[in-house]
Design a protein around this motif. Structure first.
Motif, short mmCIF file in Angstrom:
data_model
loop_
_atom_site.label_atom_id
_atom_site.label_comp_id
_atom_site.label_asym_id
_atom_site.label_seq_id
_atom_site.Cartn_x
_atom_site.Cartn_y
_atom_site.Cartn_z
N HIS A 21 0.83 -1.21 0.00
CA HIS A 21 0.00 0.00 0.00
C HIS A 21 0.87 1.26 0.00
N SER A 23 3.90 1.56 -1.06
CA SER A 23 4.56 1.64 -2.35
C SER A 23 3.60 2.14 -3.43
N HIS A 24 2.38 1.63 -3.42
CA HIS A 24 1.38 2.05 -4.41
C HIS A 24 1.09 3.55 -4.29
N VAL A 25 0.86 4.01 -3.08
CA VAL A 25 0.54 5.43 -2.89
C VAL A 25 1.73 6.30 -3.27
N ARG A 27 4.09 5.58 -5.42
CA ARG A 27 4.21 5.56 -6.89
C ARG A 27 3.20 6.50 -7.54
N THR A 28 1.97 6.53 -7.03
CA THR A 28 0.97 7.43 -7.64
C THR A 28 1.32 8.89 -7.40
N GLN A 29 1.84 9.19 -6.22
CA GLN A 29 2.27 10.56 -5.93
C GLN A 29 3.45 10.96 -6.82
N ALA A 31 4.21 9.65 -9.76
CA ALA A 31 3.73 9.75 -11.15
C ALA A 31 3.06 11.10 -11.39
N ALA A 32 2.24 11.53 -10.46
CA ALA A 32 1.55 12.82 -10.61
C ALA A 32 2.55 13.98 -10.60
N THR A 40 7.52 10.22 -17.00
CA THR A 40 7.04 9.10 -16.19
C THR A 40 8.18 8.72 -15.25
#
Length: 163
Positions: A21, A23-25, A27-29, A31-32, A40
């Motif tokens: 979780h 790592s996912h969050v 990565r999304t931060q 990426a944005a 990217t």
């Protein structure tokens, strides 16, 4: 009808979920944040590592944990943006390296500032002493017990059908 069996009682925090979780969050931060300058995370990775030393596309793919197809698409996008180009290696006539252009180097510097900021914002959740301890322990974990992925199970081959 089957009887409902209660779920087993968890005796430890779900480390897999917590790390996944986080790592996912993150990565999304990331990426944005990198999207604001048209990159990217993979493009950032290639630019930064290609600037460190002369590296082939295969070496960069391994560093970035990318398959060949993803790496080709990433380098194509960097070339199209004028940030990198494929060139012959100075040490191996058969190999081609990814060379970062001047604009690519400026973009890599900006993207590294962005990556550092995103990481700092994530770590700001901790007090300074806890931050150091967290990074030390996470580094210990990822260079020790969790340094190498376990190969997945192999699928047994089915016997050939006889006619």
């Amino acid at each position: 009808m089957t009887a409902m069996t209660p779920a087993p009682t968890r005796t430890r925090p779900d480390l897999s979920y917590l790390l996944d979780h986080a790592s996912h969050v993150l990565r999304t931060q990331m990426a944005a944040a990198l999207a604001e300058i048209g990159l990217t995370a993979r493009m950032h990775c290639v630019l930064v590592h290609a600037l460190e030393e002369e590296r082939t596309q295969n070496q960069l793919a391994e560093i970035g944990d990318m398959d060949k197809t993803t790496m080709v698409v990433t380098v194509d996008a960097l070339e199209k943006a004028g940030l990198a180009e494929r060139r012959p290696s100075s040490t191996d006539r058969r190999a081609r390296i990814i060379a970062v252009t001047e604009e690519g180097a400026r973009t890599a510097a900006r993207s590294q500032q962005i990556a550092d900021r995103v990481h700092e914002e994530a770590l700001a959740a901790f007090a300074p002493a806890d931050r150091k301890a967290f990074l030390r322990l996470l580094t210990h974990l990822t260079t020790g017990h969790l340094a190498t992925a376990t190969p997945g199970p192999t699928t047994p081959r089915r016997p050939r059908q006889r006619a």
